[in-house]
Design an enzyme around this catalytic site. Structure first.
Site, PDB file in Angstrom:
ATOM      1  N   ASN A  88       9.527   4.970   3.327  1.00  0.00           N
ATOM      2  CA  ASN A  88       9.417   4.412   4.548  1.00  0.00           C
ATOM      3  C   ASN A  88      10.756   3.943   5.350  1.00  0.00           C
ATOM      4  OD1 ASN A  88       5.942   3.975   5.124  1.00  0.00           O
ATOM      5  ND2 ASN A  88       6.915   3.777   2.706  1.00  0.00           N
ATOM      6  N   HIS A 112       4.814   4.415  12.819  1.00  0.00           N
ATOM      7  CA  HIS A 112       4.978   4.443  11.353  1.00  0.00           C
ATOM      8  C   HIS A 112       5.699   5.472  10.740  1.00  0.00           C
ATOM      9  CE1 HIS A 112       3.312   3.869   6.871  1.00  0.00           C
ATOM     10  NE2 HIS A 112       3.984   4.959   7.052  1.00  0.00           N
ATOM     11  N   CYS A 158       4.139   9.428   0.553  1.00  0.00           N
ATOM     12  CA  CYS A 158       2.835  10.111   0.363  1.00  0.00           C
ATOM     13  C   CYS A 158       2.760  11.002  -0.785  1.00  0.00           C
ATOM     14  CB  CYS A 158       2.334  10.570   1.858  1.00  0.00           C
ATOM     15  SG  CYS A 158       0.729  11.567   1.419  1.00  0.00           S
ATOM     16  N   HIS A 194       8.867   7.346   8.201  1.00  0.00           N
ATOM     17  CA  HIS A 194       9.246   7.544   7.204  1.00  0.00           C
ATOM     18  C   HIS A 194      10.848   7.962   7.255  1.00  0.00           C
ATOM     19  CE1 HIS A 194       5.704   7.752   4.030  1.00  0.00           C
ATOM     20  NE2 HIS A 194       5.418   7.151   5.317  1.00  0.00           N
ATOM     21  N   ARG A 249       0.922  -1.313  -0.057  1.00  0.00           N
ATOM     22  CA  ARG A 249      -0.061  -0.105   0.204  1.00  0.00           C
ATOM     23  C   ARG A 249       0.777   1.196  -0.043  1.00  0.00           C
ATOM     24  NH1 ARG A 249      -0.458   4.579   2.527  1.00  0.00           N
ATOM     25  NH2 ARG A 249      -0.307   3.830   4.535  1.00  0.00           N
ATOM     26  N   ASP A 250       1.712   1.585   1.025  1.00  0.00           N
ATOM     27  CA  ASP A 250       2.213   2.646   1.263  1.00  0.00           C
ATOM     28  C   ASP A 250       3.549   2.633   0.330  1.00  0.00           C
ATOM     29  OD1 ASP A 250       3.418   5.160   2.072  1.00  0.00           O
ATOM     30  OD2 ASP A 250       3.574   4.716   4.105  1.00  0.00           O
TER      31      ASP A 250
END
Length: 317
Positions: A254, A212, A245, A214, A20-21
């Site tokens: 990340n 979470h 993002c 980055h 996903r990310d």
């Protein structure tokens, strides 16, 4: 401050977010079969929690247009929990219909980023979450909450801790027992992580916290380690360090899952993940994307992966 960590309380849980990310900002659509191949390699390494996709508008995030197909493929997989990000009721309904194990509601701690990220005010996002919570409960689907820009906003700067506390309390009141604090912009530092954790533990002690980070400014692992020392045992990471993002200026990836797992295992925080197979999964991600990825352990290998002396030249002079 958190006290000393006991040996029995050191087990770390890792949620893999690369499908996903990690992939959401890729300009070229990654074929669904390649996404499946990546996830299978991660599961083979021992990953037991995967944020598989997000049910967002394909116009906003084209990379996620195969969300339902991905969820249906992995539906009912024993021993692995698959979750999906949902910004609104429509996304939640689609995720539940496809057979997702858990839905993750998300809103930003700053008004500006929420408007950019989901084109809604924070108040509108939170109001809509009541309906999501209701249908998730009716369907027997687990419900989690995420707070984006938890450690800073690229448009507003530092975010008041009161915003996080208010949002966390709203999540708790909806029955959510796990909240992810997202460093969406890479603005976290070890120094600003701990005060946020202290504030939330005081305000919502019954809610579990996941972190979470980055690696935008190169301190993602340092922030994660600060969280470990402060008692956090639930983290999210992306294999190879991919991601970022699409609605944040100068966004980068990340923290790399294999780098984080290596740090944990070498520091006495077991993860239950096979580092060698995780490095192989990072290689799979690199081949799928066709470029060198920023993860470090995938290049150097484990600390005690020794080499023969004849693989490098001997100095002369």
């Amino acid at each position: 401050m958190a006290g000393p960590v006991s040996a029995t309380g050191r087990q770390v849980s890792v949620t893999e977010v690369s499908p996903r990310d990690g992939l959401q900002s890729e300009k070229v659509f990654v074929p669904t079969q390649d996404k499946i191949r990546l996830v299978e390699s991660l599961v083979a390494a021992g990953i037991r929690s995967v944020e598989l996709t997000s049910f967002v508008s394909p116009r906003a995030v084209p990379q996620m247009r195969d969300a339902a197909e991905l969820v249906r493929h992995f539906r009912g997989r024993a021993g692995v929990r698959f979750s999906a990000l949902v910004p609104n009721l429509r996304g939640a309904e689609a995720a539940i219909e496809a057979g997702i194990d858990a839905v993750v509601m998300f809103a930003s701690a700053s008004e500006s980023h929420n408007l950019k990220n989901v084109n809604r005010s924070r108040a509108d996002s939170m109001a809509g979450f009541r309906q999501i919570a209701r249908i998730a409960e009716e369907a027997g689907v687990a419900l989690h909450g995420a707070i984006a820009t938890a450690f800073g906003c690229p448009f507003e700067g530092d975010v008041p801790v009161g915003n996080l506390v208010d949002q966390a309390r709203r999540y708790r009141d909806l029955g959510i027992s796990r909240i992810t604090l997202g460093d969406t912009t890479g603005m976290a530092t070890p120094g600003n992580v701990v005060p946020v954790l202290d504030a939330l533990r005081t305000a919502v002690p019954e809610v579990g916290i996941a972190l979470h980070f980055h690696n935008t400014r190169g301190v993602g692992l340092a922030c994660a380690y600060a969280g470990l020392l402060h008692g956090i045992r639930d983290f999210e990471a992306s294999v190879g360090g991919i991601g970022g993002c699409p609605f944040v200026p100068r966004a980068t990836g990340n923290i790399a899952t294999e780098d984080f797992v290596y740090m944990c295992e070498e520091s006495g925080f077991p993860t239950g993940i096979d580092l060698g197979k995780l490095i192989e999964a990072a290689g799979t991600a690199e081949r799928i994307l066709g470029r060198e990825l920023p993860g470090q352990v995938m290049k150097a290998g484990p600390r005690l992966a020794l080499s023969s002396m004849d693989v490098v030249r001997t100095a002369n002079g």
